[in-house]
Design an enzyme around this catalytic site. Sequence first.
Site, PDB file in Angstrom:
ATOM      1  N   ARG A   1       0.807  -1.221   0.000  1.00  0.00           N
ATOM      2  CA  ARG A   1       0.000   0.000   0.000  1.00  0.00           C
ATOM      3  C   ARG A   1       0.841   1.272   0.000  1.00  0.00           C
ATOM      4  O   ARG A   1       0.339   2.334  -0.367  1.00  0.00           O
ATOM      5  CB  ARG A   1      -0.990  -0.039   1.169  1.00  0.00           C
ATOM      6  CG  ARG A   1      -2.117  -1.011   0.913  1.00  0.00           C
ATOM      7  CD  ARG A   1      -3.019  -1.135   2.108  1.00  0.00           C
ATOM      8  NE  ARG A   1      -2.709  -2.298   2.914  1.00  0.00           N
ATOM      9  CZ  ARG A   1      -3.017  -2.415   4.195  1.00  0.00           C
ATOM     10  NH1 ARG A   1      -3.604  -1.432   4.821  1.00  0.00           N
ATOM     11  NH2 ARG A   1      -2.725  -3.514   4.853  1.00  0.00           N
TER      12      ARG A   1
ATOM     13  N   GLU B   1       1.065  -6.391  13.015  1.00  0.00           N
ATOM     14  CA  GLU B   1      -0.098  -6.572  13.881  1.00  0.00           C
ATOM     15  C   GLU B   1      -0.720  -7.961  13.692  1.00  0.00           C
ATOM     16  O   GLU B   1      -1.223  -8.541  14.630  1.00  0.00           O
ATOM     17  CB  GLU B   1      -1.133  -5.464  13.577  1.00  0.00           C
ATOM     18  CG  GLU B   1      -1.994  -5.123  14.770  1.00  0.00           C
ATOM     19  CD  GLU B   1      -3.106  -4.140  14.417  1.00  0.00           C
ATOM     20  OE1 GLU B   1      -3.174  -3.636  13.277  1.00  0.00           O
ATOM     21  OE2 GLU B   1      -3.927  -3.905  15.308  1.00  0.00           O
TER      22      GLU B   1
HETATM   23  O1  LIG Z   1       2.939  -0.965  11.622  1.00  0.00           O
HETATM   24  P1  LIG Z   1       2.725  -2.406  11.267  1.00  0.00           P
HETATM   25  O2  LIG Z   1       2.131  -3.191  12.390  1.00  0.00           O
HETATM   26  O3  LIG Z   1       3.966  -3.035  10.735  1.00  0.00           O
HETATM   27  O4  LIG Z   1       1.621  -2.463  10.132  1.00  0.00           O
HETATM   28  C1  LIG Z   1       1.578  -1.573   9.062  1.00  0.00           C
HETATM   29  C2  LIG Z   1       1.773  -2.291   7.767  1.00  0.00           C
HETATM   30  O5  LIG Z   1       0.724  -3.250   7.591  1.00  0.00           O
HETATM   31  C3  LIG Z   1       0.133  -3.077   6.326  1.00  0.00           C
HETATM   32  O6  LIG Z   1       0.780  -3.791   5.345  1.00  0.00           O
HETATM   33  P2  LIG Z   1       0.605  -5.363   5.119  1.00  0.00           P
HETATM   34  O7  LIG Z   1       1.811  -6.040   5.671  1.00  0.00           O
HETATM   35  O8  LIG Z   1      -0.723  -5.797   5.614  1.00  0.00           O
HETATM   36  O9  LIG Z   1       0.733  -5.528   3.576  1.00  0.00           O
HETATM   37  P3  LIG Z   1       0.068  -4.882   2.295  1.00  0.00           P
HETATM   38  O10 LIG Z   1       0.493  -3.428   2.252  1.00  0.00           O
HETATM   39  O11 LIG Z   1       0.711  -5.694   1.249  1.00  0.00           O
HETATM   40  O12 LIG Z   1      -1.417  -5.001   2.379  1.00  0.00           O
HETATM   41  C4  LIG Z   1       0.297  -1.597   6.052  1.00  0.00           C
HETATM   42  O13 LIG Z   1       0.183  -1.302   4.661  1.00  0.00           O
HETATM   43  C5  LIG Z   1       1.667  -1.303   6.604  1.00  0.00           C
HETATM   44  O14 LIG Z   1       2.687  -1.575   5.660  1.00  0.00           O
HETATM   45  N1  LIG Z   2      -5.366  -2.321  11.754  1.00  0.00           N
HETATM   46  C1  LIG Z   2      -4.873  -2.171  10.528  1.00  0.00           C
HETATM   47  N2  LIG Z   2      -5.626  -1.622   9.547  1.00  0.00           N
HETATM   48  C2  LIG Z   2      -5.113  -1.485   8.297  1.00  0.00           C
HETATM   49  N3  LIG Z   2      -3.877  -1.847   7.957  1.00  0.00           N
HETATM   50  C3  LIG Z   2      -3.100  -2.386   8.914  1.00  0.00           C
HETATM   51  N4  LIG Z   2      -1.828  -2.816   8.884  1.00  0.00           N
HETATM   52  C4  LIG Z   2      -1.531  -3.279  10.117  1.00  0.00           C
HETATM   53  N5  LIG Z   2      -2.548  -3.137  10.951  1.00  0.00           N
HETATM   54  C5  LIG Z   2      -3.557  -2.568  10.224  1.00  0.00           C
END
Ligand SMILES: O=P(O)(O)OC[C@H]1O[C@H](OP(=O)(O)OP(=O)(O)O)[C@H](O)[C@@H]1O
Ligand SMILES: Nc1ncnc2[nH]cnc12
Length: 183
Positions: free
Chosen positions: A72, A109
């Site tokens: 993202r 998370e």
């Molecule tokens: O602060 P954190 O606990 O590390 O979480 C934040 C991360 O989680 C999500 O990515 P995700 O790993 O879900 O992957 P995506 O962007 O591919 O959906 C979001 O886009 C951040 O990169």
């Molecule tokens: N609660 C949350 N919502 C959306 N993106 C996330 N990436 C990690 N935690 C998330």
Amino acid sequence: MAENVESKQARIDRLKANIPTVPDFPKPGILFWDIMPIMQNPEVFSDSVALLEEHVKESGIKVDVVVGLEARGFLFGPLLALRLNCAFVPVRKAGKLPGETVKCSYTLEYGKDTVEVQKNSIKPNQNVLIVDDLIATGGTMASACQLMESMQANIVECLAVVELDDLKGRDKIKYPVHSLIHC
Ligand SMILES: O=P(O)(O)OC[C@H]1O[C@H](OP(=O)(O)OP(=O)(O)O)[C@H](O)[C@@H]1O
Ligand SMILES: Nc1ncnc2[nH]cnc12
């Protein structure tokens, strides 16, 4: 001036109104903040990138490279890099980038992951701005910082559209953090 500040707040409020929450996604107990609707409205999407750009320009930060975090972070990072007229470098989940890479594993998370970057994509002492959509536990951003440190980059800021304040993710990050929206 006051008018400018007010219109900025109005844009931030509208941005937040376009980030609905989804309970128990992707796992029970997680409240998921869904940024995808931002992109369904060109005005709101444009505001989000403009607000990031304004923040960088108003802070006077000099940026050589915008680093975006898969996946993202890729929605905002390249657009911001174009507006700042600087390079964009992707940090990807492991196994997607050809050539020599630098890797880092981390916990988020709702799971675990490994990220990597192409070894020669950033030169020592280049000013790097790391961009992601959201900071939750801060694990993803902290791992990107570790990657940048191992490349001897100069991290000027970690920038996100959304930050989940209760999770205190910014405490894990050793560099300045800025987010447009605090939830
Ligand atoms: O602060 P954190 O606990 O590390 O979480 C934040 C991360 O989680 C999500 O990515 P995700 O790993 O879900 O992957 P995506 O962007 O591919 O959906 C979001 O886009 C951040 O990169
Ligand atoms: N609660 C949350 N919502 C959306 N993106 C996330 N990436 C990690 N935690 C998330």
